[in-house]
Scaffold this active site. Structure first.
Site, mmCIF file in Angstrom:
data_model
loop_
_atom_site.group_PDB
_atom_site.id
_atom_site.type_symbol
_atom_site.label_atom_id
_atom_site.label_comp_id
_atom_site.label_asym_id
_atom_site.label_seq_id
_atom_site.Cartn_x
_atom_site.Cartn_y
_atom_site.Cartn_z
ATOM 1 N N SER A 1 5.343 4.249 -1.183
ATOM 2 C CA SER A 1 4.344 5.192 -0.654
ATOM 3 C C SER A 1 4.407 5.278 0.866
ATOM 4 O O SER A 1 4.071 6.335 1.424
ATOM 5 C CB SER A 1 2.934 4.850 -1.144
ATOM 6 O OG SER A 1 2.512 3.578 -0.739
ATOM 7 N N GLY A 2 4.777 4.209 1.538
ATOM 8 C CA GLY A 2 5.146 4.262 2.955
ATOM 9 C C GLY A 2 4.060 4.663 3.944
ATOM 10 O O GLY A 2 4.383 5.070 5.055
ATOM 11 N N GLY A 3 2.788 4.584 3.533
ATOM 12 C CA GLY A 3 1.723 4.941 4.471
ATOM 13 C C GLY A 3 1.083 6.287 4.161
ATOM 14 O O GLY A 3 0.165 6.726 4.857
ATOM 15 N N ARG B 1 -4.002 -6.964 5.150
ATOM 16 C CA ARG B 1 -4.826 -6.249 4.158
ATOM 17 C C ARG B 1 -6.203 -6.920 4.047
ATOM 18 O O ARG B 1 -7.227 -6.246 3.986
ATOM 19 C CB ARG B 1 -4.154 -6.246 2.781
ATOM 20 C CG ARG B 1 -2.730 -5.693 2.762
ATOM 21 C CD ARG B 1 -2.658 -4.170 2.775
ATOM 22 N NE ARG B 1 -1.277 -3.742 2.666
ATOM 23 C CZ ARG B 1 -0.495 -3.433 3.706
ATOM 24 N NH1 ARG B 1 -0.964 -3.468 4.945
ATOM 25 N NH2 ARG B 1 0.766 -3.064 3.508
ATOM 26 N N GLU C 1 16.202 -0.612 -2.226
ATOM 27 C CA GLU C 1 15.182 0.084 -1.433
ATOM 28 C C GLU C 1 15.631 0.322 0.010
ATOM 29 O O GLU C 1 15.414 -0.519 0.886
ATOM 30 C CB GLU C 1 13.867 -0.710 -1.440
ATOM 31 C CG GLU C 1 12.773 -0.002 -0.630
ATOM 32 C CD GLU C 1 11.422 -0.736 -0.616
ATOM 33 O OE1 GLU C 1 11.327 -1.827 -1.190
ATOM 34 O OE2 GLU C 1 10.482 -0.205 -0.020
ATOM 35 N N ARG D 1 0.633 0.087 -1.001
ATOM 36 C CA ARG D 1 -0.630 0.542 -0.409
ATOM 37 C C ARG D 1 -1.317 1.632 -1.227
ATOM 38 O O ARG D 1 -2.535 1.591 -1.436
ATOM 39 C CB ARG D 1 -0.380 1.038 1.019
ATOM 40 C CG ARG D 1 -0.215 -0.098 2.002
ATOM 41 C CD ARG D 1 0.435 0.365 3.288
ATOM 42 N NE ARG D 1 1.866 0.603 3.121
ATOM 43 C CZ ARG D 1 2.670 1.046 4.078
ATOM 44 N NH1 ARG D 1 2.172 1.324 5.257
ATOM 45 N NH2 ARG D 1 3.966 1.212 3.859
ATOM 46 N N LYS E 1 14.685 2.794 -4.999
ATOM 47 C CA LYS E 1 13.328 2.941 -4.441
ATOM 48 C C LYS E 1 13.436 3.567 -3.053
ATOM 49 O O LYS E 1 13.575 2.868 -2.049
ATOM 50 C CB LYS E 1 12.648 1.575 -4.381
ATOM 51 C CG LYS E 1 11.268 1.594 -3.714
ATOM 52 C CD LYS E 1 10.453 0.366 -4.062
ATOM 53 C CE LYS E 1 9.172 0.320 -3.266
ATOM 54 N NZ LYS E 1 8.217 -0.661 -3.779
HETATM 55 P P1 13P Z 1 4.212 0.896 0.050
HETATM 56 O O1 13P Z 1 4.037 1.717 -1.192
HETATM 57 O O2 13P Z 1 2.921 0.370 0.604
HETATM 58 O O3 13P Z 1 5.099 1.550 1.059
HETATM 59 O O4 13P Z 1 4.945 -0.438 -0.399
HETATM 60 C C1 13P Z 1 5.983 -0.354 -1.288
HETATM 61 C C2 13P Z 1 6.955 -1.425 -1.014
HETATM 62 O O5 13P Z 1 7.233 -2.223 -1.872
HETATM 63 C C3 13P Z 1 7.582 -1.462 0.302
HETATM 64 O O6 13P Z 1 8.648 -2.347 0.314
#
Ligand code: 13P
Length: 340
Positions: free
Chosen positions: A260-262, A33, A176, A291, A218
């Protein structure tokens, strides 16, 4: 295990109109980042960046913050522990406890998440440091030929072992299981793999005596992979995600907080908003974005003290938009409010 305390924390994490800030980037990820803004990733730079977030007005839209091991022990420039800043903002501090992934031998590159071996010794220390919830991320690739019962089963089992240990230490586990969004698979492949992963995960949670009233799920949204030729609109994503979650997630779970995953910042917000606008959901539905909450803030900050105020304004706007999406009250035209 104090289930009533766990349930109270879980409910606070998914409080209406608020969501979770995932600020738990590992050393390698935060370096990536900072590379975008040509900033060297030193301990102080990481501290300054996170302190800036935790002192932003936008924290009023944040119910919990996921920290990385380094951050939970850090103090702000004036000596205030960062955990205290989070608590002062009315949010719950949490901690990422997984130790990354490795390939499962004999598979086509399927990953298993590490970190169970010493977990029961680490959890009480994190509790003492103020963490009231934890996070463990499992990763599944939905591209044909890259997933199998082996990886799905092993990851579901590890998530359940982790969740069991967290609850025994009065820490709410964020469970998650992430089905990745960057392949060439279409939205229906994402649906099928996510459905399988969630069903296996809840079965393993049951076998491992995990109380669903004391967890937060999650998951990924149901979306086509980034490289898929077939795109999907907001309405299709919202409809398929809710259908899949209703099929797989018991109503005893207090809340679901998406990764959010990208997805782009605004996509992630619009999709969440559309799902909540559908109404009639058995659980709270909110965000736990990394992100999609931080991208614009990092770019605005650029590692410079003179940009802190502006970057905090950008963060506050994003958090506010997502807070509205968590209530089903978001409209894309609200984005213009910032420029005004
Ligand atoms: P993102 O929202 O960037 O995908 O990250 C969330 C997260 O904690 C992934 O483990």
């Amino acid at each position: 295990m104090d289930l009533s305390a766990l349930n109270k924390i879980a409910n606070k994490m998914v409080e209406t109109g608020k969501g979770i800030l995932a600020a738990d980037e590992s050393g390698g990820t935060i370096k990536k980042r900072f590379d975008q803004i040509n900033l060297e990733s030193t301990e102080n730079a990481r501290r300054d960046y996170r302190e800036m977030l935790f002192r932003a007005e936008g924290m009023k839209h944040i119910s919990g913050v996921i920290l990385y091991d380094e951050t939970i022990w850090q103090k702000g420039a004036d000596g205030t522990p960062l955990v205290k800043l989070i608590e002062n903002a009315g949010a719950v501090p949490g901690i990422k406890v997984d130790e990354g992934t490795e390939v499962i031998a004999g598979t086509s590159g399927e990953l298993i998440t590490k970190g169970l071996d010493n977990l029961s010794a680490r959890l009480p220390k994190y509790y003492e440091a103020g963490a009231r919830f934890a996070k463990w991320r499992a990763v599944i690739d939905p591209v044909a030929g890259r997933f199998s019962h082996t990886g799905i089963m092993a990851n579901a089992h590890a998530l359940a072992r982790y969740a069991n240990l967290c609850q025994a230490n009065n820490i709410v586990p964020i469970v998650e299981p992430e089905v990745l969004m960057d392949g060439d698979n279409d939205i229906d492949a994402c649906y099928q793999v996510t459905q399988w992963v969630l069903k296996e995960t809840f079965q393993q949670l049951y076998f491992m005596n995990v109380a669903l009233e004391g967890i937060v799920l999650k998951p990924n949204m149901i979306v086509p992979g980034k490289k898929s030729a077939k795109k999907a609109g907001i309405a299709e994503i919202a409809e398929k995600t809710i259908k899949c979650l209703k099929d797989c997630v018991p109503a005893a779970v207090p809340g679901i907080a998406f990764l959010s995953g990208g997805q782009s910042d605004e996509e992630a917000t619009a999709n969440l908003g559309a799902m909540n606008a559908l109404g009639g959901l058995p659980w709270k539905l909110t965000f736990s974005y990394g992100r999609a909450l931080q991208h614009a803030t990092i770019m605005t900050w650029a590692g410079k003290a003179e940009n802190v105020k502006k970057a905090q304004t950008v963060f506050t706007h994003r958090a506010k938009m997502n807070g509205l999406a968590a209530k089903g009250a978001y409209k894309p035209e609200m984005e213009r409010e910032l420029a005004a």
